[in-house]
Write a protein that holds these residues in place. Structure first.
Motif, PDB file in Angstrom:
ATOM      1  N   ALA A 135       0.840  -1.199   0.000  1.00 21.18           N
ATOM      2  CA  ALA A 135       0.000   0.000   0.000  1.00 21.18           C
ATOM      3  C   ALA A 135       0.870   1.243   0.000  1.00 21.18           C
ATOM      4  CB  ALA A 135      -0.902   0.016   1.241  1.00 21.18           C
ATOM      5  N   ARG A 182       1.496   8.348  -4.278  1.00 21.26           N
ATOM      6  CA  ARG A 182       1.681   7.339  -5.334  1.00 21.26           C
ATOM      7  C   ARG A 182       2.453   7.914  -6.523  1.00 21.26           C
ATOM      8  NH1 ARG A 182      -4.269   4.487  -4.837  1.00 21.26           N
ATOM      9  NH2 ARG A 182      -3.901   3.807  -2.690  1.00 21.26           N
ATOM     10  N   GLY A 183       2.995   7.022  -7.323  1.00 17.00           N
ATOM     11  CA  GLY A 183       3.699   7.419  -8.539  1.00 17.00           C
ATOM     12  C   GLY A 183       5.083   7.979  -8.298  1.00 17.00           C
ATOM     13  N   ARG A 184       5.630   7.764  -7.128  1.00 13.79           N
ATOM     14  CA  ARG A 184       6.978   8.263  -6.824  1.00 13.79           C
ATOM     15  C   ARG A 184       7.991   7.134  -6.667  1.00 13.79           C
ATOM     16  NH1 ARG A 184       6.212  13.253  -2.687  1.00 13.79           N
ATOM     17  NH2 ARG A 184       4.185  13.967  -3.413  1.00 13.79           N
ATOM     18  N   GLY A 185       7.559   5.924  -6.968  1.00 17.62           N
ATOM     19  CA  GLY A 185       8.480   4.801  -6.849  1.00 17.62           C
ATOM     20  C   GLY A 185       8.508   4.169  -5.474  1.00 17.62           C
ATOM     21  N   GLY A 204       6.138   2.308  -4.060  1.00 18.16           N
ATOM     22  CA  GLY A 204       5.688   0.926  -4.188  1.00 18.16           C
ATOM     23  C   GLY A 204       6.805   0.037  -4.712  1.00 18.16           C
ATOM     24  N   ARG A 205       7.468   0.513  -5.742  1.00 17.68           N
ATOM     25  CA  ARG A 205       8.600  -0.247  -6.290  1.00 17.68           C
ATOM     26  C   ARG A 205       9.674  -0.462  -5.219  1.00 17.68           C
ATOM     27  NH1 ARG A 205      11.355  -1.182 -11.149  1.00 17.68           N
ATOM     28  NH2 ARG A 205       9.661  -0.270 -12.365  1.00 17.68           N
ATOM     29  N   SER A 249      -5.336  -2.798 -14.268  1.00 20.19           N
ATOM     30  CA  SER A 249      -4.225  -1.828 -14.165  1.00 20.19           C
ATOM     31  C   SER A 249      -3.247  -2.252 -13.071  1.00 20.19           C
ATOM     32  CB  SER A 249      -4.745  -0.416 -13.920  1.00 20.19           C
ATOM     33  OG  SER A 249      -5.104  -0.246 -12.580  1.00 20.19           O
ATOM     34  N   TYR A 304       0.654  -3.077 -13.421  1.00 19.80           N
ATOM     35  CA  TYR A 304       1.653  -2.541 -12.485  1.00 19.80           C
ATOM     36  C   TYR A 304       2.644  -3.632 -12.084  1.00 19.80           C
ATOM     37  CZ  TYR A 304       3.557  -0.817  -8.079  1.00 19.80           C
ATOM     38  OH  TYR A 304       4.415  -0.462  -7.070  1.00 19.80           O
ATOM     39  N   TYR A 305       2.120  -4.786 -11.686  1.00 15.61           N
ATOM     40  CA  TYR A 305       3.018  -5.862 -11.266  1.00 15.61           C
ATOM     41  C   TYR A 305       3.815  -6.418 -12.445  1.00 15.61           C
ATOM     42  CZ  TYR A 305       1.070  -5.880  -6.558  1.00 15.61           C
ATOM     43  OH  TYR A 305       0.712  -5.526  -5.273  1.00 15.61           O
TER      44      TYR A 305
HETATM   45  C1  LIG Z   1      -0.178  -0.443  -6.141  1.00 13.64           C
HETATM   46  C2  LIG Z   1       0.504   0.689  -5.363  1.00 13.64           C
HETATM   47  C3  LIG Z   1       1.126   0.110  -4.109  1.00 13.64           C
HETATM   48  C4  LIG Z   1       1.582   1.311  -6.255  1.00 13.64           C
HETATM   49  O1  LIG Z   1       2.309   2.249  -5.471  1.00 13.64           O
HETATM   50  P1  LIG Z   1       3.154   3.436  -6.152  1.00 13.64           P
HETATM   51  O2  LIG Z   1       4.086   3.946  -5.126  1.00 13.64           O
HETATM   52  O3  LIG Z   1       2.220   4.415  -6.780  1.00 13.64           O
HETATM   53  O4  LIG Z   1       3.932   2.677  -7.308  1.00 13.64           O
HETATM   54  P2  LIG Z   1       5.311   3.154  -7.933  1.00 13.64           P
HETATM   55  O5  LIG Z   1       5.411   4.642  -7.897  1.00 13.64           O
HETATM   56  O6  LIG Z   1       6.410   2.385  -7.341  1.00 13.64           O
HETATM   57  O7  LIG Z   1       5.148   2.661  -9.414  1.00 13.64           O
HETATM   58  C5  LIG Z   1       6.165   1.932  -9.979  1.00 13.64           C
HETATM   59  C6  LIG Z   1       5.935   1.943 -11.426  1.00 13.64           C
HETATM   60  O8  LIG Z   1       4.648   1.436 -11.781  1.00 13.64           O
HETATM   61  C7  LIG Z   1       3.944   2.372 -12.596  1.00 13.64           C
HETATM   62  N1  LIG Z   1       2.564   2.207 -12.222  1.00 13.64           N
HETATM   63  C8  LIG Z   1       2.001   2.624 -11.070  1.00 13.64           C
HETATM   64  N2  LIG Z   1       0.692   2.255 -11.045  1.00 13.64           N
HETATM   65  C9  LIG Z   1       0.467   1.608 -12.217  1.00 13.64           C
HETATM   66  C10 LIG Z   1      -0.683   1.011 -12.817  1.00 13.64           C
HETATM   67  N3  LIG Z   1      -1.865   1.013 -12.170  1.00 13.64           N
HETATM   68  N4  LIG Z   1      -0.552   0.430 -14.017  1.00 13.64           N
HETATM   69  C11 LIG Z   1       0.639   0.421 -14.660  1.00 13.64           C
HETATM   70  N5  LIG Z   1       1.752   0.981 -14.165  1.00 13.64           N
HETATM   71  C12 LIG Z   1       1.650   1.573 -12.960  1.00 13.64           C
HETATM   72  C13 LIG Z   1       4.561   3.696 -12.273  1.00 13.64           C
HETATM   73  O9  LIG Z   1       4.462   4.552 -13.375  1.00 13.64           O
HETATM   74  C14 LIG Z   1       6.035   3.324 -11.976  1.00 13.64           C
HETATM   75  O10 LIG Z   1       6.798   3.181 -13.141  1.00 13.64           O
HETATM   76  P3  LIG Z   1       8.360   3.605 -13.126  1.00 13.64           P
HETATM   77  O11 LIG Z   1       8.985   3.020 -11.877  1.00 13.64           O
HETATM   78  O12 LIG Z   1       8.910   3.025 -14.384  1.00 13.64           O
HETATM   79  O13 LIG Z   1       8.347   5.085 -13.119  1.00 13.64           O
HETATM   80  C15 LIG Z   1      -0.513   1.789  -4.987  1.00 13.64           C
HETATM   81  O14 LIG Z   1      -1.157   2.226  -6.166  1.00 13.64           O
HETATM   82  C16 LIG Z   1      -1.567   1.355  -3.981  1.00 13.64           C
HETATM   83  O15 LIG Z   1      -1.368   1.434  -2.779  1.00 13.64           O
HETATM   84  N6  LIG Z   1      -2.756   0.914  -4.466  1.00 13.64           N
HETATM   85  C17 LIG Z   1      -3.868   0.537  -3.577  1.00 13.64           C
HETATM   86  C18 LIG Z   1      -3.591  -0.730  -2.806  1.00 13.64           C
HETATM   87  C19 LIG Z   1      -3.386  -1.935  -3.701  1.00 13.64           C
HETATM   88  O16 LIG Z   1      -4.158  -2.198  -4.620  1.00 13.64           O
HETATM   89  N7  LIG Z   1      -2.314  -2.690  -3.397  1.00 13.64           N
HETATM   90  C20 LIG Z   1      -1.979  -3.905  -4.105  1.00 13.64           C
HETATM   91  C21 LIG Z   1      -2.662  -5.088  -3.510  1.00 13.64           C
HETATM   92  S1  LIG Z   1      -2.305  -6.588  -4.452  1.00 13.64           S
END
Ligand SMILES: CC(C)(COP(=O)(O)OP(=O)(O)OC[C@H]1O[C@@H](n2cnc3c(N)ncnc32)[C@H](O)[C@@H]1OP(=O)(O)O)[C@@H](O)C(=O)NCCC(=O)NCCS
Length: 154
Positions: free
Chosen positions: A88, A94-97, A99-100, A128, A132-133
């Motif tokens: 989470a 979000r979008g700052r890396g 999650g990565r 989506s 992301y994964y």
């Molecule tokens: C999923 C989640 C953890 C991602 O967190 P985040 O900090 O925004 O992700 P990041 O910034 O690390 O994104 C990493 C990369 O994925 C990309 N990305 C982010 N969301 C994406 C999406 N929905 N689809 C495709 N790419 C995505 C970003 O552009 C980034 O690319 P880059 O590293 O090449 O610049 C966040 O959106 C979240 O908390 N969602 C709600 C909870 C959830 O669904 N958790 C997963 C349960 S399985």
């Protein structure tokens, strides 16, 4: 004389290698609720307690500059596969890396334990999130995940 000690210093620099602290519990649960990760059949308090009793180093919390929890990942290792839960990042961060960074930290912790493969479950209907994964290196495992409840939290 220059005062050097007055600047605020977070207990841990962002990002996100700090294990969960008990005083963060309510804030972490509120984070999970904002991120829509809680479900009626999973008591998050019990989920945290179970994790702390098993391997507290694998519940990771990311904090902002005021040391408030804004991100989380719960990692599991059963001796065969690693699992990622409760990933989470709070909406405004979000979008700052972050999650990565949490996923990469989870991978490092698992590799240190000799874990050969990381798994995770995505609830259906979230293409989506699947994308992301995928861009984080995960691929479809072409399996159906089945579950059987052993302890009821309700
Ligand atoms: C999923 C989640 C953890 C991602 O967190 P985040 O900090 O925004 O992700 P990041 O910034 O690390 O994104 C990493 C990369 O994925 C990309 N990305 C982010 N969301 C994406 C999406 N929905 N689809 C495709 N790419 C995505 C970003 O552009 C980034 O690319 P880059 O590293 O090449 O610049 C966040 O959106 C979240 O908390 N969602 C709600 C909870 C959830 O669904 N958790 C997963 C349960 S399985």
């Amino acid at each position: 004389m220059v005062a050097l000690a007055t600047a605020f210093r977070p207990r841990r620099p962002f990002f996100a290698h700090s294990p969960f602290r008990r005083e963060e519990r309510d804030a972490v649960i509120a984070l999970w609720q904002r991120c829509e990760l809680t479900r009626p059949w999973n008591d998050p308090v019990r989920d945290i307690e179970r994790k702390l009793s098993e391997d507290p180093a694998l519940l990771l919390i990311g904090a902002d500059e005021l040391d408030r929890p804004i991100a989380s990942a719960m990692v599991g290792y059963d001796g065969h596969r690693g699992w990622l839960y409760y990933l989470a990042v709070d909406t405004q961060w979000r979008g700052r890396g972050y999650g990565r960074a949490l996923v990469e930290r989870a991978e490092t912790l698992l590799i240190e334990r000799g874990c050969p493969k990381l798994m995770l479950m995505v609830r259906q209907g979230q293409p989506s999130l699947e994308r992301y994964y995928h861009q984080l290196g995960f691929s479809d495992s072409e399996t159906v995940t089945l579950g059987k409840r052993l302890i009821r939290d309700e």
